[in-house]
Design a protein around this motif. Structure first.
Motif, PDB file in Angstrom:
ATOM      1  N   ALA A 139      -5.009  -1.145 -21.837  1.00  0.00           N
ATOM      2  CA  ALA A 139      -5.272  -1.380 -20.458  1.00  0.00           C
ATOM      3  C   ALA A 139      -3.898  -1.876 -19.822  1.00  0.00           C
ATOM      4  O   ALA A 139      -3.868  -1.388 -18.680  1.00  0.00           O
ATOM      5  N   PRO A 140      -3.023  -2.790 -20.409  1.00  0.00           N
ATOM      6  CA  PRO A 140      -1.891  -3.229 -19.352  1.00  0.00           C
ATOM      7  C   PRO A 140      -0.935  -2.018 -19.205  1.00  0.00           C
ATOM      8  O   PRO A 140      -0.497  -2.428 -17.982  1.00  0.00           O
ATOM      9  N   ALA A 141      -1.091  -1.098 -19.828  1.00  0.00           N
ATOM     10  CA  ALA A 141      -0.219   0.131 -19.598  1.00  0.00           C
ATOM     11  C   ALA A 141      -0.924   1.166 -18.601  1.00  0.00           C
ATOM     12  O   ALA A 141      -0.209   1.985 -17.733  1.00  0.00           O
ATOM     13  N   GLY A 142      -2.382   1.084 -18.574  1.00  0.00           N
ATOM     14  CA  GLY A 142      -2.744   2.242 -17.482  1.00  0.00           C
ATOM     15  C   GLY A 142      -4.207   2.334 -17.639  1.00  0.00           C
ATOM     16  O   GLY A 142      -4.457   3.726 -18.034  1.00  0.00           O
ATOM     17  N   THR A 143      -5.177   1.495 -17.526  1.00  0.00           N
ATOM     18  CA  THR A 143      -6.801   2.077 -17.446  1.00  0.00           C
ATOM     19  C   THR A 143      -7.390   1.573 -16.245  1.00  0.00           C
ATOM     20  O   THR A 143      -8.769   1.631 -16.240  1.00  0.00           O
ATOM     21  N   LEU A 144      -6.814   1.036 -15.331  1.00  0.00           N
ATOM     22  CA  LEU A 144      -7.603   0.310 -14.307  1.00  0.00           C
ATOM     23  C   LEU A 144      -8.333   1.564 -13.438  1.00  0.00           C
ATOM     24  O   LEU A 144      -7.736   2.671 -13.208  1.00  0.00           O
ATOM     25  N   HIS A 145      -9.406   0.900 -12.786  1.00  0.00           N
ATOM     26  CA  HIS A 145      -9.766   1.944 -11.601  1.00  0.00           C
ATOM     27  C   HIS A 145     -10.180   0.988 -10.595  1.00  0.00           C
ATOM     28  O   HIS A 145     -10.709  -0.303 -10.747  1.00  0.00           O
ATOM     29  N   VAL A 146     -10.267   1.454  -9.391  1.00  0.00           N
ATOM     30  CA  VAL A 146     -10.381   0.557  -8.083  1.00  0.00           C
ATOM     31  C   VAL A 146     -10.591   1.642  -6.978  1.00  0.00           C
ATOM     32  O   VAL A 146      -9.951   2.798  -6.846  1.00  0.00           O
ATOM     33  N   PRO A 147     -11.394   1.113  -6.061  1.00  0.00           N
ATOM     34  CA  PRO A 147     -11.551   2.068  -4.632  1.00  0.00           C
ATOM     35  C   PRO A 147     -10.261   2.046  -3.917  1.00  0.00           C
ATOM     36  O   PRO A 147      -9.495   1.061  -4.031  1.00  0.00           O
ATOM     37  N   LEU A 148     -10.233   3.133  -3.156  1.00  0.00           N
ATOM     38  CA  LEU A 148      -9.003   3.344  -2.323  1.00  0.00           C
ATOM     39  C   LEU A 148      -8.564   2.245  -1.371  1.00  0.00           C
ATOM     40  O   LEU A 148      -7.445   1.577  -1.599  1.00  0.00           O
ATOM     41  N   GLU A 149      -9.496   1.610  -0.720  1.00  0.00           N
ATOM     42  CA  GLU A 149      -9.302   0.262   0.154  1.00  0.00           C
ATOM     43  C   GLU A 149      -8.864  -0.618  -0.499  1.00  0.00           C
ATOM     44  O   GLU A 149      -7.916  -1.409  -0.025  1.00  0.00           O
ATOM     45  N   ALA A 150      -9.716  -1.188  -1.578  1.00  0.00           N
ATOM     46  CA  ALA A 150      -9.083  -2.220  -2.420  1.00  0.00           C
ATOM     47  C   ALA A 150      -7.823  -2.256  -2.916  1.00  0.00           C
ATOM     48  O   ALA A 150      -6.835  -3.135  -2.777  1.00  0.00           O
ATOM     49  N   HIS A 151      -7.357  -1.078  -3.365  1.00  0.00           N
ATOM     50  CA  HIS A 151      -6.181  -0.989  -4.122  1.00  0.00           C
ATOM     51  C   HIS A 151      -4.979  -0.841  -3.114  1.00  0.00           C
ATOM     52  O   HIS A 151      -3.952  -1.492  -2.934  1.00  0.00           O
ATOM     53  N   ALA A 152      -5.030  -0.446  -1.718  1.00  0.00           N
ATOM     54  CA  ALA A 152      -3.969  -0.345  -0.864  1.00  0.00           C
ATOM     55  C   ALA A 152      -3.934  -1.891  -0.305  1.00  0.00           C
ATOM     56  O   ALA A 152      -2.877  -2.170   0.226  1.00  0.00           O
ATOM     57  N   ARG A 153      -4.945  -2.386   0.099  1.00  0.00           N
ATOM     58  CA  ARG A 153      -4.893  -3.842   0.322  1.00  0.00           C
ATOM     59  C   ARG A 153      -3.992  -4.740  -0.626  1.00  0.00           C
ATOM     60  O   ARG A 153      -3.313  -5.396  -0.149  1.00  0.00           O
ATOM     61  N   LEU A 154      -4.366  -4.581  -1.707  1.00  0.00           N
ATOM     62  CA  LEU A 154      -3.265  -5.430  -2.951  1.00  0.00           C
ATOM     63  C   LEU A 154      -2.133  -4.912  -2.734  1.00  0.00           C
ATOM     64  O   LEU A 154      -0.948  -5.514  -2.727  1.00  0.00           O
ATOM     65  N   LEU A 155      -1.666  -3.538  -2.884  1.00  0.00           N
ATOM     66  CA  LEU A 155      -0.319  -3.020  -2.806  1.00  0.00           C
ATOM     67  C   LEU A 155       0.373  -3.394  -1.495  1.00  0.00           C
ATOM     68  O   LEU A 155       1.654  -3.331  -1.353  1.00  0.00           O
ATOM     69  N   SER A 156      -0.270  -3.442  -0.230  1.00  0.00           N
ATOM     70  CA  SER A 156       0.244  -3.796   1.019  1.00  0.00           C
ATOM     71  C   SER A 156       1.026  -4.992   0.869  1.00  0.00           C
ATOM     72  O   SER A 156       1.776  -5.210   1.540  1.00  0.00           O
ATOM     73  N   ARG A 157       0.654  -6.099  -0.189  1.00  0.00           N
ATOM     74  CA  ARG A 157       1.417  -7.247  -0.167  1.00  0.00           C
ATOM     75  C   ARG A 157       2.960  -6.970  -0.821  1.00  0.00           C
ATOM     76  O   ARG A 157       3.787  -7.871  -0.596  1.00  0.00           O
ATOM     77  N   PHE A 158       3.225  -5.931  -1.250  1.00  0.00           N
ATOM     78  CA  PHE A 158       4.595  -5.414  -1.644  1.00  0.00           C
ATOM     79  C   PHE A 158       5.299  -5.187  -0.732  1.00  0.00           C
ATOM     80  O   PHE A 158       6.819  -5.065  -0.474  1.00  0.00           O
ATOM     81  N   LEU A 159       4.997  -5.083   0.679  1.00  0.00           N
ATOM     82  CA  LEU A 159       5.583  -4.908   1.829  1.00  0.00           C
ATOM     83  C   LEU A 159       6.091  -5.871   2.732  1.00  0.00           C
ATOM     84  O   LEU A 159       7.008  -5.918   3.478  1.00  0.00           O
ATOM     85  N   THR A 160       5.541  -7.030   2.207  1.00  0.00           N
ATOM     86  CA  THR A 160       6.407  -8.507   2.728  1.00  0.00           C
ATOM     87  C   THR A 160       6.641  -9.502   1.510  1.00  0.00           C
ATOM     88  O   THR A 160       5.854 -10.125   1.156  1.00  0.00           O
ATOM     89  N   PRO A 161       7.899  -9.108   0.957  1.00  0.00           N
ATOM     90  CA  PRO A 161       8.129  -9.581  -0.252  1.00  0.00           C
ATOM     91  C   PRO A 161       8.370 -10.904  -0.182  1.00  0.00           C
ATOM     92  O   PRO A 161       9.114 -11.447   0.668  1.00  0.00           O
ATOM     93  N   ASP A 162       7.709 -11.654  -1.148  1.00  0.00           N
ATOM     94  CA  ASP A 162       8.141 -13.183  -1.556  1.00  0.00           C
ATOM     95  C   ASP A 162       8.976 -13.066  -2.522  1.00  0.00           C
ATOM     96  O   ASP A 162       9.569 -12.087  -3.010  1.00  0.00           O
ATOM     97  N   GLU A 163       9.526 -14.229  -3.183  1.00  0.00           N
ATOM     98  CA  GLU A 163      10.573 -14.228  -4.298  1.00  0.00           C
ATOM     99  C   GLU A 163      10.072 -13.262  -5.601  1.00  0.00           C
ATOM    100  O   GLU A 163      10.930 -12.602  -6.160  1.00  0.00           O
ATOM    101  N   THR A 164       8.634 -13.460  -5.684  1.00  0.00           N
ATOM    102  CA  THR A 164       8.232 -12.509  -6.742  1.00  0.00           C
ATOM    103  C   THR A 164       8.397 -11.276  -6.654  1.00  0.00           C
ATOM    104  O   THR A 164       8.780 -10.391  -7.342  1.00  0.00           O
ATOM    105  N   VAL A 165       7.562 -10.753  -5.641  1.00  0.00           N
ATOM    106  CA  VAL A 165       7.728  -9.300  -5.349  1.00  0.00           C
ATOM    107  C   VAL A 165       9.102  -8.851  -5.029  1.00  0.00           C
ATOM    108  O   VAL A 165       9.490  -7.672  -5.679  1.00  0.00           O
ATOM    109  N   ALA A 166      10.004  -9.410  -4.406  1.00  0.00           N
ATOM    110  CA  ALA A 166      11.331  -9.059  -4.367  1.00  0.00           C
ATOM    111  C   ALA A 166      11.969  -8.849  -5.759  1.00  0.00           C
ATOM    112  O   ALA A 166      12.885  -7.722  -6.052  1.00  0.00           O
ATOM    113  N   LYS A 167      11.616  -9.681  -6.772  1.00  0.00           N
ATOM    114  CA  LYS A 167      12.193  -9.420  -8.189  1.00  0.00           C
ATOM    115  C   LYS A 167      11.443  -8.273  -8.707  1.00  0.00           C
ATOM    116  O   LYS A 167      12.149  -7.420  -9.454  1.00  0.00           O
ATOM    117  N   LEU A 168      10.378  -8.065  -8.535  1.00  0.00           N
ATOM    118  CA  LEU A 168       9.508  -6.837  -8.979  1.00  0.00           C
ATOM    119  C   LEU A 168       9.916  -5.594  -8.493  1.00  0.00           C
ATOM    120  O   LEU A 168      10.022  -4.579  -9.345  1.00  0.00           O
TER     121      LEU A 168
END
Length: 367
Positions: A256-285
């Motif tokens: 699982a930690p390497a790759g077994t998630l499933h998710v609808p498109l909208e929920a996936h996009a909303r979570l990944l949108s957080r990477f567009l306004t980097p805080d300290e954690t996201v900037a490191k990632l």
């Protein structure tokens, strides 16, 4: 054996964007249908979101299951394969913010119960090394594990501990510091998260992920989607056949930690949108690791020469699904394109479609 086939794409197809402004919903659907038909895909879905999590575009075409007649729906969940990795890294980062973990933690610190059994060569390997595929771990567990683990009566966390113990009792398989794309490394990171989860009152990595990182009720889960769209692979006599939602429709659950998630498109996009306004954690990632010369960060491939501007990306497949993610920080958009079958032709089709959508929704041509 269901081999975890990951195709993280560091270079995008060098083609000129097809549009300079956003498309109507009808045009987007027509474009997806054209791509789907040309590439021989069963279903195809795409979503574009901005830095505020606003959905700029979402469309799906094709069938949930080939030959069954039910059309794919916008709220169906898709298996995202190794695009799970960027979210495993994000989970660890959020735990650092809460004081439950720390950056720079070494393997003996991450897995203290295994420390006395570890080969000395692992003593300085850190969580960043695991998440950036520079730990010295082998690419995958052995064939025997893939063939037997689904039938194991052991919990997924016990399986990950067993795999970590076996790997760490021996010297690294590859040179630490060099890049070897490693599902195994992410499973060991998952074993570390299992321990943090237990300390926080959760059962394992999976329950910690669902409780702490993603909102409930959005359709996130591990393994193949329990209903709706199915992954496909070639049947015994040719053609593509739906694989259902059983254990054989995905890699072993402990991966699982390497790759077994499933998710609808909208929920996936909303979570990944957080990477567009980097805080300290996201900037490191998102920072290339271990330095700017690297083309991989922590769960993200780095694309410095995209025709639509600087981008980060990743793609993943369990050989029955394919998910492609592109993050364009300058344009402030994230693009996700998914299909429920895998082929090299599909890889190229999704790659090109993601680039086209980026151009259509704000990414500027770099000619």
């Amino acid at each position: 054996m269901l081999k975890c086939l990951v195709s993280f794409l560091f270079a995008l197809a060098l083609v000129m964007p097809a549009w300079s402004e956003s498309m109507s919903p009808e045009d987007l659907t027509a474009k997806l249908e054209t791509v789907r038909d040309k590439a021989g895909l069963v279903a195809l879905g795409a979503v574009v979101a901005d830095a505020d999590g606003q959905i700029l575009a979402l469309a799906v075409t094709g069938d949930r299951v080939r030959g069954k007649g039910a059309a794919a729906q916008p709220d169906d969940a898709w298996h995202i394969g190794s695009n799970t990795k960027m979210l495993t890294a994000l989970l660890y980062g959020r735990l650092v913010e809460r004081g439950e973990a720390r950056w720079g933690a070494t393997l003996p610190e991450l897995l203290p119960d295994l420390a006395d059994e570890m080969d000395a060569a692992w003593s300085d390997i850190t969580i960043e090394d695991l998440l950036a595929h520079r730990s010295g771990m082998a690419a995958n567990p052995g064939v025997t594990w893939f063939l037997t683990s689904r039938a194991s009566s052991n919990t997924v966390e016990a399986q990950r501990t067993s795999l970590a113990r076996a790997a760490l009792a021996k010297p690294p398989k590859t040179e630490p510091g060099s890049f070897t794309y490693s599902n195994y490394g992410y499973m060991v990171a998952g074993a570390a998260l299992d321990r943090i989860a237990e300390r926080m009152g959760h059962q394992n990595y999976e329950s910690l992920f669902l409780a702490e990182l993603v909102p409930s009720g959005e359709g996130w889960g591990f393994g193949p989607p329990p209903e709706g769209i199915e992954g496909h692979r070639k049947g015994l006599f040719g053609g593509l056949k739906g694989q259902g939602a059983g254990l054989d429709a995905d890699n072993p659950p402990a991966l699982a930690p390497a790759g077994t998630l499933h998710v609808p498109l909208e929920a996936h996009a909303r979570l990944l949108s957080r990477f567009l306004t980097p805080d300290e954690t996201v900037a490191k990632l998102l920072m290339p690791y271990p330095d700017e010369a690297s083309d991989y960060a922590l769960g993200w491939g780095v694309v410095s020469d995209s025709p639509s501007g600087a981008a980060l990306g990743h793609s993943g497949s369990n050989t029955m699904w394919l998910s492609t993610v592109r993050l364009y920080p300058d344009a402030g958009v994230v693009v996700i394109v998914n299909t429920n079958s895998f082929s090299e032709k599909g890889v190229q089709a999704l790659n090109g479609l993601a680039e086209d959508l980026a151009a259509a929704y704000g990414a500027a041509s770099q000619d």
